[in-house]
Motif scaffolding. Structure first.
Motif, PDB file in Angstrom:
ATOM      1  N   ALA A 116      48.912  35.719  34.028  1.00  0.00           N
ATOM      2  CA  ALA A 116      47.835  36.647  34.400  1.00  0.00           C
ATOM      3  C   ALA A 116      48.257  37.338  35.698  1.00  0.00           C
ATOM      4  N   PRO A 117      49.283  38.201  35.627  1.00  0.00           N
ATOM      5  CA  PRO A 117      49.868  38.780  36.843  1.00  0.00           C
ATOM      6  C   PRO A 117      48.916  39.665  37.647  1.00  0.00           C
ATOM      7  N   TRP A 118      47.813  40.092  37.063  1.00  0.00           N
ATOM      8  CA  TRP A 118      46.850  40.926  37.779  1.00  0.00           C
ATOM      9  C   TRP A 118      46.016  40.126  38.798  1.00  0.00           C
ATOM     10  N   LEU A 119      46.019  38.819  38.667  1.00  0.00           N
ATOM     11  CA  LEU A 119      45.240  37.999  39.598  1.00  0.00           C
ATOM     12  C   LEU A 119      45.969  37.894  40.934  1.00  0.00           C
ATOM     13  N   LYS A 120      45.269  38.202  42.003  1.00  0.00           N
ATOM     14  CA  LYS A 120      45.876  38.197  43.338  1.00  0.00           C
ATOM     15  C   LYS A 120      45.118  37.310  44.329  1.00  0.00           C
ATOM     16  N   HIS A 121      43.936  36.817  43.953  1.00  0.00           N
ATOM     17  CA  HIS A 121      43.104  36.069  44.889  1.00  0.00           C
ATOM     18  C   HIS A 121      42.730  34.703  44.316  1.00  0.00           C
TER      19      HIS A 121
END
Length: 163
Positions: A30-35
């Motif tokens: 899920a590379p869009w997750l940053k937090h």
């Protein structure tokens, strides 16, 4: 010497107070997750990483089972999707299980083992259970302080009576 043997301390130093806390997590792409996201109890969490996100989890005291449980995985995924609905499009799910060494209180202390005329100072440092992530810095610094005390004691000649 430092004893960080975790669950192995049950046999290594005969510490029957040590028991496992089983943790099961999922790893997903899920590379869009940053937090980081975590619920109030800390049981449900999403930790993004460089190559995957870790979704969790469980805290099953006294459970030695290292096999992933499909129903538990579905529950973890459902709870995490409630926190972050975009996870429904995550792919490449992998299940991971680990055992954390737990005790009623962390064992962080010095001991001197004596055998056959030899004295061996040892620092015990284990039993954090699922609290390790929150207390590791302070716990590690205290372990270093205790190791330094042991080293200093080995360097300082013992006073002996000449009477």
């Amino acid at each position: 010497m430092v004893n960080c043997s975790g669950l192995g301390s049950r046999e290594l130093v005969e510490d029957s107070a040590v028991s496992p806390v089983r943790g099961q997590v999922l790893q997903v792409q899920a590379p869009w997750l940053k937090h980081f996201i975590r619920d109030g109890s800390g049981l449900t969490y999403i930790y993004p990483g460089a190559s995957h996100a870790t979704l969790g989890g469980t805290r099953q005291k006294g459970d030695w089972n290292l096999s992933p449980d499909a129903e538990t995985s579905r529950d973890i995924f459902s709870r995490c999707c409630t926190l972050e609905p975009s996870l429904h499009r995550a792919c490449s799910m992998k299940e991971r299980v680990g055992l954390r060494p737990d005790r009623p209180s962390v064992r962080l202390q010095k001991e001197v083992l004596a055998r056959d005329g030899w004295r061996l100072p040892i620092v015990h440092h284990y039993g954090h259970g699922s609290r390790g992530i929150s207390v590791h810095w302070g716990s590690a610094l205290e372990a270093v302080r205790l190791v330094n005390e042991c080293v200093q004691a080995l360097r300082t000649p013992a006073l002996t009576s000449k009477l």
